[in-house]
Enzyme design. Structure first.
Site, PDB file in Angstrom:
ATOM      1  N   GLU A  43      18.435  81.900  74.795  1.00 12.56           N
ATOM      2  CA  GLU A  43      17.336  81.278  75.534  1.00 12.56           C
ATOM      3  C   GLU A  43      16.198  82.266  75.780  1.00 12.56           C
ATOM      4  OE1 GLU A  43      16.860  78.245  76.008  1.00 12.56           O
ATOM      5  OE2 GLU A  43      18.836  77.492  75.442  1.00 12.56           O
ATOM      6  N   CYS A 203       8.722  64.439  67.242  1.00 10.15           N
ATOM      7  CA  CYS A 203       7.458  64.456  67.977  1.00 10.15           C
ATOM      8  C   CYS A 203       6.800  65.822  67.809  1.00 10.15           C
ATOM      9  CB  CYS A 203       7.702  64.131  69.456  1.00 10.15           C
ATOM     10  SG  CYS A 203       6.194  63.733  70.369  1.00 10.15           S
ATOM     11  N   CYS A 210       6.622  59.052  64.170  1.00 15.37           N
ATOM     12  CA  CYS A 210       6.772  58.034  65.208  1.00 15.37           C
ATOM     13  C   CYS A 210       7.694  56.888  64.781  1.00 15.37           C
ATOM     14  CB  CYS A 210       5.409  57.469  65.594  1.00 15.37           C
ATOM     15  SG  CYS A 210       4.293  58.699  66.327  1.00 15.37           S
ATOM     16  N   CYS A 213      11.150  57.475  66.092  1.00 16.50           N
ATOM     17  CA  CYS A 213      11.279  58.002  67.450  1.00 16.50           C
ATOM     18  C   CYS A 213      11.965  56.993  68.363  1.00 16.50           C
ATOM     19  CB  CYS A 213       9.902  58.347  68.010  1.00 16.50           C
ATOM     20  SG  CYS A 213       9.969  58.947  69.712  1.00 16.50           S
ATOM     21  N   CYS A 219       5.815  54.715  74.516  1.00 14.46           N
ATOM     22  CA  CYS A 219       4.879  55.824  74.349  1.00 14.46           C
ATOM     23  C   CYS A 219       3.425  55.363  74.301  1.00 14.46           C
ATOM     24  CB  CYS A 219       5.221  56.590  73.073  1.00 14.46           C
ATOM     25  SG  CYS A 219       4.163  58.025  72.795  1.00 14.46           S
TER      26      CYS A 219
END
Length: 370
Positions: A43, A203, A210, A213, A219
């Site tokens: 991370e 995205c 799209c 998605c 959206c």
């Protein structure tokens, strides 16, 4: 929305990320903890760096520093050496500092037990180099703890989702609120990873897909024109263009002089070849002579241009001009560095350098092999 995203993730998620898997490479159940150390390392590496770049560095890091005690007890020189190439070197120093604090908090005998590690956002944020998103990703990944995050991918998704008319830096309060609202409290580990995977694979910044998605029905950007209009872009900063003169001083033994950056400089602790910025109206040859005098208190004679190249950073372009130099007078002193060393070119691989210096090292090796 949660159901749709998790269903998409089950079929399309990046389930191969090594630190998100159990030791037998299987996907953990919701009530299983994962080892914290490899997740924490990953991370921090992922701050401002893409997954594809991080993966080989993470693998090499885990091979060299396989556990918290290994990292905490390592020399900073070795830590920087194994971070070399990832950039933003302050992350490596903060990671090293945090490892010492963690080892102090965790009994060394218990460092392999996930539940001996910090379990809350607050405890992670108190460590060097850990912000809210990094802390949330660590505890949701390791413990399936309900902590929302807001990395670059998630910001982009949420900004498009609500059709935000603000630049991201001006809309963080609302985006954090939305991220917390959407979070699946029962499966935060999978939900957070699903969000990040959606941003990385569907995205995307340019050419978002799209049509596949799971959130297109909700959206704003999908229904109101080109999703690439979101997030709203701020005024682009003008990139600085600087010319840097570098002098490679080679002595009679074939050694080259290097110096170490001070703690007050960017990329502190790394090594470099002496030189500096060209002033307006100054010949680059004079820049090198002047900089080496100011940095090392030596007089040099330029013998041959070695290499000339551009190196790009986020907000600036550096044009490097590198000359082979001969020491005329003076003994090199670290007037603007921590220390100086004469090093055989074959041993430069054992020193951590900024990325641009590797082109210089390669050109130097080619020059010496002629």
């Amino acid at each position: 929305m949660r159901i749709a995203l998790l269903a998409w993730f089950e079929l399309n998620g990046r389930h191969w990320i090594p630190w998100k898997l159990k030791q037998d490479k299987s996907i953990p159940t919701l009530n299983e903890n994962l080892p914290v150390y490899p997740i924490w390392i990953a991370e921090v590496m992922l701050q401002q760096t893409q997954l594809a770049v991080v993966l080989p560095y993470w693998e090499n890091w885990i091979a060299e520093f396989p556990s918290l005690p290994d990292l905490a007890n390592a020399l900073q020189h070795d830590v920087l050496l194994h971070w070399q190439g990832l950039g933003y070197y302050s992350r490596a120093k903060r990671l090293h500092d945090a490892s010492k604090q963690l080892l102090f908090r965790i009994n060394e005998a218990d460092h392999l037990d996930p539940e001996a590690w910090p379990l809350t956002l607050e405890s992670w944020i108190s460590l060097p180099g850990i912000g809210k998103t990094t802390a949330a990703s660590i505890i949701s990944s390791a413990f399936n703890a309900p902590a929302a995050l807001l990395d670059g991918n998630v910001k982009r998704i949420l900004s498009r989702l609500i059709g935000s008319q603000k630049i991201l830096s001006k809309d963080s309060v609302r985006l954090w609120k939305l991220s917390n609202l959407l979070l699946d409290q029962n499966a935060p580990r999978h939900f957070n990873q699903a969000l990040m995977d959606l941003g990385a694979t569907v995205c995307t910044t340019n050419s978002p897909k799209c049509f596949c998605c799971p959130w297109k029905l909700y959206c704003f950007a999908y229904y109101h024109g080109d999703p690439t209009n979101f997030p709203v872009k701020g005024v682009r900063k003008v990139r600085k263009n600087l010319v840097i003169g570098i002098g490679l001083i080679i002595n009679a033994l074939g050694e080259v002089l290097i110096d170490q950056r001070t703690n007050s400089q960017t990329m502190a602790g790394l090594w470099e070849f002496p030189g500096g910025k060209k002033e307006d109206g100054e010949l680059i040859e004079y820049t090198i002579v002047r900089e080496l005098k100011e940095e090392l208190d030596v007089d040099v004679k330029l013998e041959q241009k070695l290499i000339e190249f551009d190196h790009f950073y986020t907000n600036k372009k550096l044009h490097f001009v590198v000359y082979i130099c001969k020491l005329v007078s003076g003994k090199p002193k670290p007037l603007s560095s921590l220390q100086v060393e004469w090093v055989q070119p074959i041993d430069l691989i054992n020193y951590p350098f900024p990325a641009a210096n590797h082109k210089i090292i390669s050109a130097l090796n080619d020059y010496l092999s002629l």
